[in-house]
Motif scaffolding. Structure first.
Motif, PDB file in Angstrom:
ATOM      1  N   TYR A   1       0.830  -1.134  -0.003  1.00  0.00           N
ATOM      2  CA  TYR A   1       0.261   0.121  -0.045  1.00  0.00           C
ATOM      3  C   TYR A   1       0.915   1.356  -0.092  1.00  0.00           C
ATOM      4  O   TYR A   1       2.008   1.204   0.019  1.00  0.00           O
ATOM      5  CB  TYR A   1      -1.042   0.056   0.961  1.00  0.00           C
ATOM      6  CG  TYR A   1      -0.498   0.272   2.457  1.00  0.00           C
ATOM      7  CD1 TYR A   1       0.708   0.178   2.863  1.00  0.00           C
ATOM      8  CD2 TYR A   1      -1.300   0.868   3.545  1.00  0.00           C
ATOM      9  CE1 TYR A   1       1.237   0.343   4.372  1.00  0.00           C
ATOM     10  CE2 TYR A   1      -0.871   1.075   4.749  1.00  0.00           C
ATOM     11  CZ  TYR A   1       0.314   1.190   5.042  1.00  0.00           C
ATOM     12  OH  TYR A   1       0.869   1.366   6.453  1.00  0.00           O
TER      13      TYR A   1
ATOM     14  N   HIS B   1      -9.543  -0.810  -3.535  1.00  0.00           N
ATOM     15  CA  HIS B   1     -10.046  -0.913  -2.271  1.00  0.00           C
ATOM     16  C   HIS B   1     -11.385  -2.135  -2.435  1.00  0.00           C
ATOM     17  O   HIS B   1     -12.079  -1.759  -3.063  1.00  0.00           O
ATOM     18  CB  HIS B   1     -10.442   0.399  -1.565  1.00  0.00           C
ATOM     19  CG  HIS B   1      -9.048   1.372  -1.713  1.00  0.00           C
ATOM     20  ND1 HIS B   1      -9.466   2.675  -1.874  1.00  0.00           N
ATOM     21  CD2 HIS B   1      -8.057   1.087  -1.489  1.00  0.00           C
ATOM     22  CE1 HIS B   1      -8.191   3.323  -1.890  1.00  0.00           C
ATOM     23  NE2 HIS B   1      -7.363   2.166  -1.316  1.00  0.00           N
TER      24      HIS B   1
ATOM     25  N   ASN C   1      -8.562   7.040   1.432  1.00  0.00           N
ATOM     26  CA  ASN C   1      -7.908   5.427   1.320  1.00  0.00           C
ATOM     27  C   ASN C   1      -8.390   4.807   2.871  1.00  0.00           C
ATOM     28  O   ASN C   1      -8.502   5.657   3.771  1.00  0.00           O
ATOM     29  CB  ASN C   1      -6.433   5.591   1.750  1.00  0.00           C
ATOM     30  CG  ASN C   1      -5.982   6.302   0.474  1.00  0.00           C
ATOM     31  OD1 ASN C   1      -6.098   7.461   0.299  1.00  0.00           O
ATOM     32  ND2 ASN C   1      -5.208   5.624  -0.283  1.00  0.00           N
TER      33      ASN C   1
ATOM     34  N   THR D   1      -7.631   2.449   5.116  1.00  0.00           N
ATOM     35  CA  THR D   1      -6.993   1.531   6.080  1.00  0.00           C
ATOM     36  C   THR D   1      -6.787   2.066   7.349  1.00  0.00           C
ATOM     37  O   THR D   1      -7.045   1.525   8.659  1.00  0.00           O
ATOM     38  CB  THR D   1      -5.332   1.218   5.546  1.00  0.00           C
ATOM     39  OG1 THR D   1      -5.249   0.798   4.329  1.00  0.00           O
ATOM     40  CG2 THR D   1      -4.781   0.271   6.433  1.00  0.00           C
TER      41      THR D   1
END
Length: 543
Positions: A98, A468, A511, A513
């Motif tokens: 990533y 994703h 994003n 995460t």
């Protein structure tokens, strides 16, 4: 073939990525016997693409984040109609490939049902998750600058912002000319020495950091979890989750990929963190487990994505430093006058290193020509490009999904996993609007050229590199419309928790995460605090 060996633990975790590592740390620190099963292996630092002279090519091949674009014996087959599938089987999961861009969801992301009703509300709020965002940030040493006016107030970042690059300086002036929001990008990359790891040296294009400055969870979290007593079994492919007569999970059957032997591990509580493809795959192949709602595998969210690569006259050295420079939430909120609901975020990124210019550019940009004109092209273009992404919040669609092909099985007898995804009409209108805004930025930056990429072919098929994998076991407050409750606990199996991105009810514009990590920490602490109650009815079956 029946399982030949039995073992037992208090808590079994499937998958060693961001969510699995954080869960293992919390539960091992509480004194529980924790075992994590990981299909892949440890990644040797010396094997990382960044350490090799041909690393730009390796990024497109052996180290490609798309599981279908590389050859890795730890992977399993995923057939998809259009989209890339970002996942990595190995310790640390997808954090091995990533970019460590680290923005949070906005408060409105949790209440889309109230905002426009085309997405569900989450059963929790931003305020519920904020303390867990903070704790994960401190654990990793996230770098950034507090005070972003587009976001709620937050604590100071553990480490100072990364250097403000020349490309960031160029873009900030362009956003100022447009009167648009921008802010230095947050990153799970330490800007200074932190917790025994060295600060970032700005060597460029971070896709696997051998120094440990980027928070690859194999380096930043797993060492702590192992010291706390967690056990990690690599090369362990979980074949199915087993259920007792009382409807609770009793353990798993897994294959030792080295010996070929099947084993059974019993557990009082199971945490599943195998990503937005792997988690529904395992539930479906485990006799349609936790799927009374029919939502397992449904509502796959990828994020919509369009991009631009602009060339500017000045040398901006976009190949130096962390991948992200600026973030802009100017169009993140819904404004119906634009012709669609939801919005998108601008991720302003670095440009290609020299070798990548030879292969296929950057996210679909133009590659350098071979032969005549090659050197002139490099002199004109290299170090002068900037990449811009407009990443949008796609609406859920139950036909965007992960499912099994029962007619085709792999060597272990597991049905092949298939992924279907296509953006809806609202998503397409948002993408078109985003393309126009990318042109606005290029013009405000006095770009010499503006090359747009919308990843739609002539038939309109969307071959997105947005990557994703979200929403396929989503969280909710209605068991008929969701798979897990507000604590990531499966409605149908009370001692089964799903802790990866599949539980995200909406995709947001950033994003994922950081949000996945905060949710996993929150769920793990809930399991820790309620372990005796969660395990009481299954203990007699597993001890």
């Amino acid at each position: 073939m029946s399982a030949t060996m039995d073992s037992a633990c208090d808590v079994l975790i499937i998958g060693s990525g961001a969510s699995g590592s954080l869960s293992a740390l919390v539960l091992a620190q509480a004194g529980l016997d924790v075992l994590c099963l990981e299909q892949g292996n440890w990644v040797d630092t010396k094997e990382r693409a960044h350490e090799r002279p041909d690393w730009a090519w390796q990024r497109q091949d052996t180290w490609n984040p798309d599981v279908n674009s590389r050859s890795n014996t730890d992977d399993y087959r995923v057939d998809t109609n259009a989209s890339h599938v970002l996942m990595w089987n190995g310790v640390g999961g997808s954090t091995n490939v990533y970019g460590a861009i680290w923005p949070r969801y906005r408060p409105s992301d949790f209440r889309k049902g109230d905002e426009h009703g085309l997405q569900p509300n989450w059963p929790i709020s931003y305020e519920d998750l904020a303390p867990f965002y903070e704790r994960v940030d401190r654990l990793l040493g996230v770098s950034g600058l507090a005070g972003d006016p587009a976001m709620p107030p937050r604590e100071q970042f553990p480490t100072k912002p990364l250097p403000f690059s020349r490309s960031a300086q160029k873009l900030s002036k362009a956003f100022d000319r447009l009167g648009w929001h921008w802010w230095p990008a947050e990153a799970a990359v330490i800007s200074e020495d932190y917790d025994g790891r060295p600060g970032c040296n700005s060597c460029g294009l971070c896709f696997g950091c051998s120094r440990g400055s980027m928070s690859l969870f194999s380096q930043s979290v797993w060492p702590k979890a192992l010291r706390a007593g967690a056990r990690l079994q690599t090369n362990a492919r979980v074949l199915r989750i087993e259920i007792g007569r009382d409807g609770r999970a009793t353990g798993v059957v897994w294959k030792d990929r080295i010996s070929g032997r099947e084993e059974r591990t019993r557990a009082n509580v199971i945490l599943l963190g195998a990503n937005g493809v792997g988690t529904p795959r395992l539930l479906l192949t485990s006799d349609n487990l936790a799927n009374s709602s029919g939502m397992v595998g449904r509502n796959l969210l990828h994020h919509t994505l369009v991009s631009a690569q602009i060339q500017v006259e000045e040398q901006v050295d976009g190949h130096v430093g962390h991948i992200a420079s600026l973030i802009s939430r100017e169009f993140a909120e819904t404004d119906l006058s634009r012709g669609f609901v939801n919005g998108f975020n601008f991720n302003c990124l670095t440009s290609s290193p020299s070798a990548a210019e030879l292969s296929n550019g950057w996210l679909g940009g133009s590659a350098a020509p071979w032969g005549k004109g090659h050197h002139q092209w490099f002199e004109k273009n290299f170090g002068h490009s900037i990449t811009l992404l407009a990443m949008g919040d796609d609406l859920p669609n139950p036909e965007n999904r992960v499912y099994l092909d029962d007619a085709v099985t792999d060597a272990d007898g597991i049905p092949v996993t298939r992924v279907n995804y296509a953006p809806g009409e609202n998503d397409r209108r948002m993408m078109n609007f985003g393309l126009d805004r990318l042109v606005d930025i290029g013009r405000a930056a006095n770009a010499i050229t503006i090359e747009l990429n919308d990843y739609r072919d002539t038939q309109g098929v969307y071959r997105t590199p947005a990557w994703h994998l979200l929403g396929t076991c989503r969280m909710g407050d209605d068991p008929e419309m969701s798979v897990v409750n507000r604590w990531n606990q499966a409605w149908d199996v009370p001692n089964l928790f799903i802790v990866d991105g599949s539980t995200l009810a909406t995709g947001g514009v950033v994003n994922p995460t950081p949000t996945v990590s905060a949710l996993a920490l929150r769920a793990a602490e809930y399991v820790r605090d309620n372990y005796l109650e969660l395990s009481r009815t299954t203990r007699s079956a597993v001890t």
